[in-house]
Scaffold this motif. Structure first.
Motif, PDB file in Angstrom:
ATOM      1  N   LEU A 116      51.103  35.287  45.428  1.00  0.00           N
ATOM      2  CA  LEU A 116      50.821  34.876  43.925  1.00  0.00           C
ATOM      3  C   LEU A 116      49.530  33.958  43.957  1.00  0.00           C
ATOM      4  O   LEU A 116      48.796  34.435  42.881  1.00  0.00           O
ATOM      5  CB  LEU A 116      51.821  34.012  43.486  1.00  0.00           C
ATOM      6  CG  LEU A 116      53.233  34.468  43.269  1.00  0.00           C
ATOM      7  CD1 LEU A 116      54.317  33.514  42.664  1.00  0.00           C
ATOM      8  CD2 LEU A 116      53.145  35.704  42.266  1.00  0.00           C
ATOM      9  N   LEU A 117      49.233  33.285  44.876  1.00  0.00           N
ATOM     10  CA  LEU A 117      47.821  32.642  44.686  1.00  0.00           C
ATOM     11  C   LEU A 117      46.614  33.810  44.981  1.00  0.00           C
ATOM     12  O   LEU A 117      45.623  33.766  44.283  1.00  0.00           O
ATOM     13  CB  LEU A 117      47.829  31.673  46.138  1.00  0.00           C
ATOM     14  CG  LEU A 117      48.399  30.410  45.984  1.00  0.00           C
ATOM     15  CD1 LEU A 117      48.453  29.693  47.162  1.00  0.00           C
ATOM     16  CD2 LEU A 117      47.604  29.576  44.764  1.00  0.00           C
ATOM     17  N   ASP A 118      46.969  34.729  46.050  1.00  0.00           N
ATOM     18  CA  ASP A 118      45.980  35.796  46.000  1.00  0.00           C
ATOM     19  C   ASP A 118      45.808  36.712  44.760  1.00  0.00           C
ATOM     20  O   ASP A 118      44.740  37.065  44.490  1.00  0.00           O
ATOM     21  CB  ASP A 118      46.295  36.602  47.137  1.00  0.00           C
ATOM     22  CG  ASP A 118      46.274  35.890  48.418  1.00  0.00           C
ATOM     23  OD1 ASP A 118      45.419  34.873  48.851  1.00  0.00           O
ATOM     24  OD2 ASP A 118      46.968  36.547  49.413  1.00  0.00           O
ATOM     25  N   LEU A 119      46.785  37.035  44.164  1.00  0.00           N
ATOM     26  CA  LEU A 119      46.678  37.683  42.968  1.00  0.00           C
ATOM     27  C   LEU A 119      45.990  36.772  41.725  1.00  0.00           C
ATOM     28  O   LEU A 119      45.249  37.492  41.042  1.00  0.00           O
ATOM     29  CB  LEU A 119      48.201  38.002  42.314  1.00  0.00           C
ATOM     30  CG  LEU A 119      48.891  39.188  43.391  1.00  0.00           C
ATOM     31  CD1 LEU A 119      50.582  39.207  42.957  1.00  0.00           C
ATOM     32  CD2 LEU A 119      48.331  40.537  43.238  1.00  0.00           C
ATOM     33  N   ALA A 120      46.477  35.742  41.725  1.00  0.00           N
ATOM     34  CA  ALA A 120      45.663  34.684  40.746  1.00  0.00           C
ATOM     35  C   ALA A 120      44.274  34.796  40.651  1.00  0.00           C
ATOM     36  O   ALA A 120      43.364  34.800  39.702  1.00  0.00           O
ATOM     37  CB  ALA A 120      46.386  33.577  40.583  1.00  0.00           C
ATOM     38  N   VAL A 121      43.748  34.463  42.061  1.00  0.00           N
ATOM     39  CA  VAL A 121      42.292  34.207  42.218  1.00  0.00           C
ATOM     40  C   VAL A 121      41.612  35.703  42.192  1.00  0.00           C
ATOM     41  O   VAL A 121      40.438  35.550  41.755  1.00  0.00           O
ATOM     42  CB  VAL A 121      42.131  33.453  43.750  1.00  0.00           C
ATOM     43  CG1 VAL A 121      42.307  34.463  44.840  1.00  0.00           C
ATOM     44  CG2 VAL A 121      40.718  33.017  43.492  1.00  0.00           C
ATOM     45  N   LYS A 122      42.215  36.492  42.526  1.00  0.00           N
ATOM     46  CA  LYS A 122      41.767  38.077  42.489  1.00  0.00           C
ATOM     47  C   LYS A 122      41.687  38.597  40.938  1.00  0.00           C
ATOM     48  O   LYS A 122      40.790  39.152  40.325  1.00  0.00           O
ATOM     49  CB  LYS A 122      42.589  39.194  43.231  1.00  0.00           C
ATOM     50  CG  LYS A 122      42.014  38.917  44.767  1.00  0.00           C
ATOM     51  CD  LYS A 122      42.863  39.873  45.507  1.00  0.00           C
ATOM     52  CE  LYS A 122      42.612  39.697  47.079  1.00  0.00           C
ATOM     53  NZ  LYS A 122      43.580  40.677  48.039  1.00  0.00           N
ATOM     54  N   GLY A 123      42.566  37.982  40.042  1.00  0.00           N
ATOM     55  CA  GLY A 123      42.857  38.385  38.898  1.00  0.00           C
ATOM     56  C   GLY A 123      41.446  37.712  37.939  1.00  0.00           C
ATOM     57  O   GLY A 123      41.099  38.418  36.892  1.00  0.00           O
ATOM     58  N   LEU A 124      41.042  36.582  38.713  1.00  0.00           N
ATOM     59  CA  LEU A 124      39.883  35.926  37.742  1.00  0.00           C
ATOM     60  C   LEU A 124      38.671  36.774  37.997  1.00  0.00           C
ATOM     61  O   LEU A 124      37.830  36.424  37.101  1.00  0.00           O
ATOM     62  CB  LEU A 124      39.830  34.613  38.560  1.00  0.00           C
ATOM     63  CG  LEU A 124      40.962  33.586  38.132  1.00  0.00           C
ATOM     64  CD1 LEU A 124      40.548  32.354  38.902  1.00  0.00           C
ATOM     65  CD2 LEU A 124      40.408  33.181  36.629  1.00  0.00           C
TER      66      LEU A 124
END
Length: 983
Positions: free
Chosen positions: A241-249
């Motif tokens: 989830l952390l990876d997805l959030a920072v890539k989504g930015l």
């Protein structure tokens, strides 16, 4: 089922629920046989028009149907035909933009699909989910997937609906209260696989809007709530989830969704090792154009720096990208991070100070000031290359910061290759130059408006010369009207060329008619609506194309508003259409000769001479409209040339152009034309005494008596919901003359009898374009004639001599949506066009419109308002004192945002010393009228500081007194002290 059965089923259903049953058990061969008839029925019902070969039943049905033809698409029978398309039609029949299933009929669609199981279902679902407004509910779709009717879609629309459905509340889903999102996901575990897609698409899942929770129950969860909970329970992998959030930015998504990603990332509380793992992601985000994303990146890099794991060289190389953004806070945070990096490792000072130098290019003076402070602190560590680079940055700095830079670069000798550096240090500052320059003064234009020439050879309008040219112009205007001149040229050409119909005209006109019949075209095209101006203009074009008079009767359509200001123009278009149907071509008196709606009086007199023997010219709306468009130029020469006109045109023309003639008792029945001539002669004069002989009862502002506008700014405060203020601007306008308010209602029977007994004639506002312009100025529905940009522009072309009523309408529209973004549905920037008229004073309505544009959130309107102010200062149309008093009155509503005004005035101040002087005068006058403790009032003081540094003007005594009473330790107090110190 026979074709007759199908038609009866759609037109005469006993119960809507019987419709799916009628199609049960039909095989595909039987459905294919019914497909074409069903499509023909749907087309006729949605258009509310029978085909030539339609059955008697269908023709009788249309004969009985009441209402506007455009409303047939949402009738019950049309809805029946839409369901029939799904029951028997192919994919091409249901994949059309106008095919729509209303919510009450969607359970019937479910029955039809389950019975038929069409092979095109997956294709249609993907199509529907990608529409702006799709009709397939997520619960139904999940049921179809579970029951094997279709596959799970892979389009983004599926995941958007997935996000919205699970977070539904009683407020946004018809009263249904949903269980917590985490519980819904665990109840249907396959949905857990869809969570990752929420980080790559546009959806409401991570939006930070408070209204999304409205109507929710006590146990309601947002998507971040649910995901944090599921991660803590081990149902979802936290690191993923952390990876997805920072890539989504890093994706191109809406700002509030990106800020939601950042907030979610922080809620997961990443450990130092996780932050270190994402360091390159943070660095990459520094170049993003979204302020929230850059803020997140700088904050996270600061955390990594505190933990001692920062890749300092890479960060210093990339941080200058932050200074290219508009955000002041991000730039200051970046400077502070650079300072901490240098403090920890002085060996990196050179690289860090190069980045600090880039901050001098930032538009905010506080950012520049902090950068200068850092450079001054580390001045000894600046090398010659950096000093030379700084010497080229003085043009980026405003006058208040420039002396510090000049002092900084003068502490070392200049580089030989930059031999003009000494010259730079000796050059007087902009502040010093402004103090000595007389060019820094500003005086607005004065004198009578009618004395100023407005015509320019560069703005002459070339008429359409041929039928082919007219057809091309219409085809272009259907898609987009570039300016009101396009429509004026089309109307004029139709009137002149009405008698020209070659043998192949029908074939040449066919493509245009086909396009008009389909009511196609762009959002700012010529087809503007079903009623009022739109129907009159469309009828005129179709009358010319077909040779048969077309006159659409306006119907009562909810939520669509027409403007009374266009009623005389509509009468004008209808009169032209009647002549065109008789193939009587002639030029128009009211056709503009120049942009802005102006008519050269010399051309006008020539037209009068050529048309004076035409019946009804003196009483025509064409003549009345033309009088309002006469430019101040060439009136004396035109007056002399009009002396040979026959009566009554000679007297009307003489009166309008400044001659000695006056209306007499014999002119009573032609009062409207004489009143327009009076408004042409002197726009702002009360003409009541000169018209006494006509014995008129005239209650209309801008008829005999000039209009005056009384307006009040306040606010409406409703119930609060969470962080939403429940506060909206209120702007009320009254139109008055001689202290009386407008009386728009119908006169009473007794009033009419009294006037009849006294011999008075009651004037009709519909015959008076100037009076019509002042009818019903209240805020109206967003759906209406003025939503088309060119129509809003055309409003000021009706009476270019005095666009005040158009400007008031524009101000009302802009204030109504003062906090709304730019909108394609109801754009506001079209109203600004009247501010760009050459040498026409703005007066209070123009300044009010300007203020509404400068303080609004609509970027398009603000941009045009800034351009108008720049040009208005150059042309001396801008009046600082009037601007200040107008803004102060608006501020009584407590909804004016001073930060927006400051942002709008900043580029104006930077244009020249004269512009800085005008802004200085306006802000001085404004600050003397305001409470200087208001939120963000310091932003105006910042602009005043810079304007004063350029002009060197002393502060007025009353402003100094107001500034001396500012207390506290905030920005306003600090800037007040600075202004007083410089004074």
């Amino acid at each position: 089922m026979t074709l007759d059965d199908l038609e009866r089923l759609l037109l005469e259903p006993s119960d809507l629920a019987d419709l799916p049953k009628a199609f049960e058990g039909l095989d595909e061969r039987q459905r294919v046989k019914l497909s074409s008839p069903a499509q023909r029925l749907y087309r006729q019902l949605s258009r509310n028009k029978a085909d030539p070969g339609a059955s008697h039943r269908l023709k009788d049905f249309f004969a009985r149907r009441q209402g506007n033809p455009l409303m047939g698409w949402n009738a019950r029978e049309t809805q029946n035909a839409t369901l029939a398309l799904f029951a028997v039609g192919p994919a091409s029949a249901v994949k059309r933009p106008n095919v729509w299933i209303w919510p009450q009929a969607r359970p019937l669609l479910d029955q039809i699909i389950r019975d038929r199981r069409p092979d095109w279902l997956d294709d249609w679902i993907a199509y529907d989910l990608e529409r702006d407004f799709h009709q397939l509910g997520f619960a139904t779709l999940r049921a179809w997937i579970r029951d094997g009717l279709c596959r799970k879609p892979s389009v983004d629309g599926y995941y958007r609906e997935f996000a919205a459905f699970l977070m539904r509340t009683g407020f946004n889903r018809g009263g249904e209260v949903a269980p917590p999102i985490s519980r819904q996901l665990l109840a249907d575990p396959e949905l857990l696989d869809d969570v990752e897609s929420l980080f790559r698409i546009e959806s409401n899942a991570f939006n930070t809007n408070a209204w999304l929770r409205k109507g929710a129950n006590a146990e309601y969860e947002t998507w971040p709530d649910a995901l944090v909970k599921l991660a803590a329970e081990g149902r979802l992998e936290r690191g993923r989830l952390l990876d997805l959030a920072v890539k989504g930015l890093g994706l191109d998504l809406k700002q509030n969704q990106l800020s939601g990603f950042a907030a979610f990332y922080k809620r997961l509380a990443p450990r130092p090792d996780e932050q270190l793992r994402h360091q390159q992601n943070y660095i990459d985000l520094l170049r993003r154009p979204v302020g929230h994303v850059v803020k997140f990146a700088v904050e996270m890099l600061a955390e990594v720096q505190k933990a001692g794991g920062l890749d300092a060289k890479t960060v210093l190389r990339e941080l200058p990208a932050v200074f290219s953004g508009a955000s002041k806070g991000n730039a200051i945070s970046a400077l502070r991070l650079i300072n901490r990096i240098i403090a920890r490792n002085n060996a990196l000072a050179g690289e860090g100070l190069s980045g600090v130098s880039e901050a001098l290019r930032h538009s905010n003076t506080d950012v520049q000031a902090l950068a200068l402070t850092l450079l001054e602190t580390h001045a000894a560590e600046l090398d010659q290359r950096q000093i030379d680079a700084l010497a080229g940055l003085d043009d980026f700095l405003p006058a208040s910061n420039r002396p510090r830079l000049l002092k900084l670069i003068s502490h070392r000798p200049a580089s030989p290759r930059l031999g003009d550096a000494d010259e730079r240090t000796e050059r007087p500052t902009e502040s010093q130059a402004g103090a000595r320059s007389e060019a820094a003064s500003y005086e607005p234009l004065s004198g009578a408006p009618c004395d100023r020439c407005v015509l320019s050879a560069a703005e002459e309008i070339e008429p359409i010369a041929s039928v082919d040219g007219l057809i091309d112009a219409i085809l272009h205007a259907i898609e987009v009207v570039d300016s009101p001149e396009d429509v004026e040229r089309i109307v004029d050409a139709i009137s002149r060329l009405a008698h020209e119909r070659a043998d192949d005209f029908t074939a040449r006109a066919a493509p245009v008619l086909h396009r008009l019949d389909r009511r196609g075209g762009g959002a700012n095209g010529m087809i503007v609506g079903p009623n009022g101006l739109g129907s009159a203009l469309l009828d005129l074009v179709q009358t010319w194309l077909t040779g048969r008079l077309r006159e659409t009767k306006d119907a009562d359509i909810p939520y669509y508003t027409t403007e009374d200001a266009f009623v005389p123009m509509i009468a004008h278009l209808r009169a032209i259409a009647e002549r065109v149907a008789r193939r009587q071509g002639r030029p128009l008196l009211s056709a503009p000769t120049h942009k802005g709606g102006w008519i050269d009086p010399l051309v006008w007199i020539e037209r009068l001479h050529s048309l004076q023997h035409q019946p009804g010219i003196a009483e025509s709306m064409d003549l009345r409209l033309s009088l309002l468009r006469l430019a101040p130029d060439n009136r004396e020469t035109a007056l002399a040339r009009g002396a040979t006109l026959g009566p009554p045109l000679r007297g009307i023309a003489s009166f309008a152009l400044g001659g000695d003639g006056r209306p007499g008792r014999a002119d009573r029945m032609n009062y409207a034309t004489w009143i327009m001539a009076a408004r042409c002669r002197l726009t702002y004069r009360d003409w009541t005494p000169e018209f006494a002989a006509l014995s008129l009862h005239d209650p209309w502002p801008d008829s005999l008596k000039p209009a005056r506008y009384i307006w009040r700014s306040s606010y409406w405060k409703g119930p609060r919901y969470e962080q939403l203020p429940g506060k909206a601007p209120v702007f009320e306008v009254s139109v008055v003359f001689l202290g009386r308010r407008q009386t728009p209602g119908r006169p009473g029977i007794l009033d009419g009898l009294v006037r009849a007994a006294s011999g008075q004639i009651a004037t009709d506002w519909r015959a008076l374009p100037t009076a019509a312009a002042n009818r019903r100025l209240e805020a109206r529905s967003f759906s209406g004639e003025l939503r088309a940009t060119w129509v809003a522009q055309w409003l000021s072309y009706v009476w270019p001599q005095n666009p005040a009523a158009a400007q008031m309408r524009g101000a009302i529209q802009l204030i109504r949506r003062i906090d709304s973004e730019s909108s394609g549905w109801s754009p506001g920037f079209g109203h600004m066009i009247s501010l760009f008229q050459r040498r026409r004073p703005w007066r209070e309505p123009g300044h009010l419109l300007l203020c509404a544009g400068l303080i609004g959130k609509d970027a398009d309107a603000r941009g045009l308002a800034v351009d108008a102010l720049i040009e208005g200062i150059e042309a001396r149309l801008f009046e600082p004192e009037l601007f200040a008093s107008t803004l102060a009155d608006l501020a009584e509503g407590e909804w004016v945002k001073w930060g927006r005004l400051a942002d709008s005035l900043t580029p104006v101040r930077q244009v020249s010393q004269v512009h800085a002087a005008a802004v200085h005068q306006a802000l001085e006058a404004l600050l003397a009228k305001l409470d200087l403790q208001q939120k963000n009032i310091f932003r105006l003081m910042e602009v005043l500081v810079e304007a004063r540094a350029v002009t060197g003007r002393p502060l007025a005594k009353n402003v100094q007194d107001r500034l001396s009473r500012v207390r506290g330790g905030g920005r306003s107090a600090a800037l007040a002290k600075r202004l007083l110190l410089d004074a």
